[in-house]
Design a protein around this motif. Sequence first.
Motif, PDB file in Angstrom:
ATOM      1  N   GLU A 132       0.829  -1.209   0.000  1.00 54.65           N
ATOM      2  CA  GLU A 132       0.000   0.000   0.000  1.00 54.65           C
ATOM      3  C   GLU A 132       0.862   1.258   0.000  1.00 54.65           C
ATOM      4  N   SER A 133       1.928   1.256   0.802  1.00 58.80           N
ATOM      5  CA  SER A 133       2.808   2.430   0.848  1.00 58.80           C
ATOM      6  C   SER A 133       3.503   2.642  -0.484  1.00 58.80           C
ATOM      7  N   MET A 134       3.985   1.570  -1.084  1.00 55.96           N
ATOM      8  CA  MET A 134       4.673   1.693  -2.368  1.00 55.96           C
ATOM      9  C   MET A 134       3.733   2.212  -3.453  1.00 55.96           C
ATOM     10  N   ILE A 135       2.514   1.700  -3.473  1.00 57.26           N
ATOM     11  CA  ILE A 135       1.550   2.167  -4.468  1.00 57.26           C
ATOM     12  C   ILE A 135       1.289   3.657  -4.301  1.00 57.26           C
ATOM     13  N   MET A 136       1.177   4.116  -3.057  1.00 63.61           N
ATOM     14  CA  MET A 136       0.944   5.537  -2.830  1.00 63.61           C
ATOM     15  C   MET A 136       2.164   6.370  -3.231  1.00 63.61           C
ATOM     16  N   TYR A 137       3.359   5.872  -2.951  1.00 60.43           N
ATOM     17  CA  TYR A 137       4.576   6.568  -3.401  1.00 60.43           C
ATOM     18  C   TYR A 137       4.593   6.694  -4.924  1.00 60.43           C
ATOM     19  N   TRP A 138       4.370   5.586  -5.607  1.00 64.01           N
ATOM     20  CA  TRP A 138       4.430   5.591  -7.076  1.00 64.01           C
ATOM     21  C   TRP A 138       3.332   6.491  -7.652  1.00 64.01           C
ATOM     22  N   ALA A 139       2.137   6.444  -7.053  1.00 62.14           N
ATOM     23  CA  ALA A 139       1.042   7.283  -7.538  1.00 62.14           C
ATOM     24  C   ALA A 139       1.345   8.764  -7.337  1.00 62.14           C
TER      25      ALA A 139
END
Length: 318
Positions: A261-268
């Motif tokens: 979830e954290s990685m997806i938010m970073y990438w987004a």
Amino acid sequence: MAVVRRLVRALDFLPLVNEGEEVNQSGSCLQSWPENVMAPGLDAISYWAPRTAVQARGAAAAGLGCAGPDGPACLRRTETGKLLALNGQFVTSAFGTRALPTDPVKALRTGAFHRVAVMQGNTRDEHRLFGSLFEAEKPIDDARYRALLATSFGERMARRVYARYPPRAYSSQSGSPAALAWAAVGTDVGWVCPTLAADRLLARHVPVFSFEFAEPNVPDFLGIFPKGYPPGAFHGSELPLLFDIQGTSVPLDPAQRNLSESMIMYWAAFAAQGDPNRAGLPRWPRFPATQSLDSARGGISQTDLATGHHCRFWASRT
């Protein structure tokens, strides 16, 4: 599609304010590998070659009877082994063309590239995937490890590499210590240290956000690692935490789902604004900091790539 839906929802909360960005996962255009490092018997390789060199390979296809308008179809019908004998086992892109006029290595070193923010990084154990090819061919013990080093680096440099990467340094992990040492050599010389050098060149001109995916226990969704060989944070192991992989179900534990979830938010956030930072996430400083993405050993934090991957040693190689 759950991961994709979460990525879309993440983007919905962020205004698109940037004019472009670039994400390089598994490294940079500076990456290259010495002889016999990427796979058993493979020549030294890089991503790029002059157009004339690639054209020469194409001309050699005439010897297979694949000249003329039917050439592409003929090549598709040709035995794979005959094609590999001409092209090699690793695809090399041509520069000196309309699409790619300049050698990307030269462009990076001279600053001749588009000015966009860059997110760039590797997995911590990139070469475990490729090192496993050697282990599957024949188990790597100390004697074979020394022989592999000599083939790739020459006898004198091989002794220095062995002293820097002794198998005993990997004896606390499961699997053959010599096999893990060989994989660490490949990770550092071919993947991480060239990417770190590229980070420095890019950061002269554009914002750079460096990362290392260090999660060690992603399931082996490829199903190719030999029994007893620990995959670690292998090449491509970050992908199930960012995207759905068609036809593959990758079970993540609760800590890995939180990291996902954290990685997806970073990438987004980076896609939306050219900066991965947003409320609710650990701060991600610009390079020269490197963000370590890991659920197992302290979570998301900063790491020292140059020290952890012996990059000063490789920079001094003669």
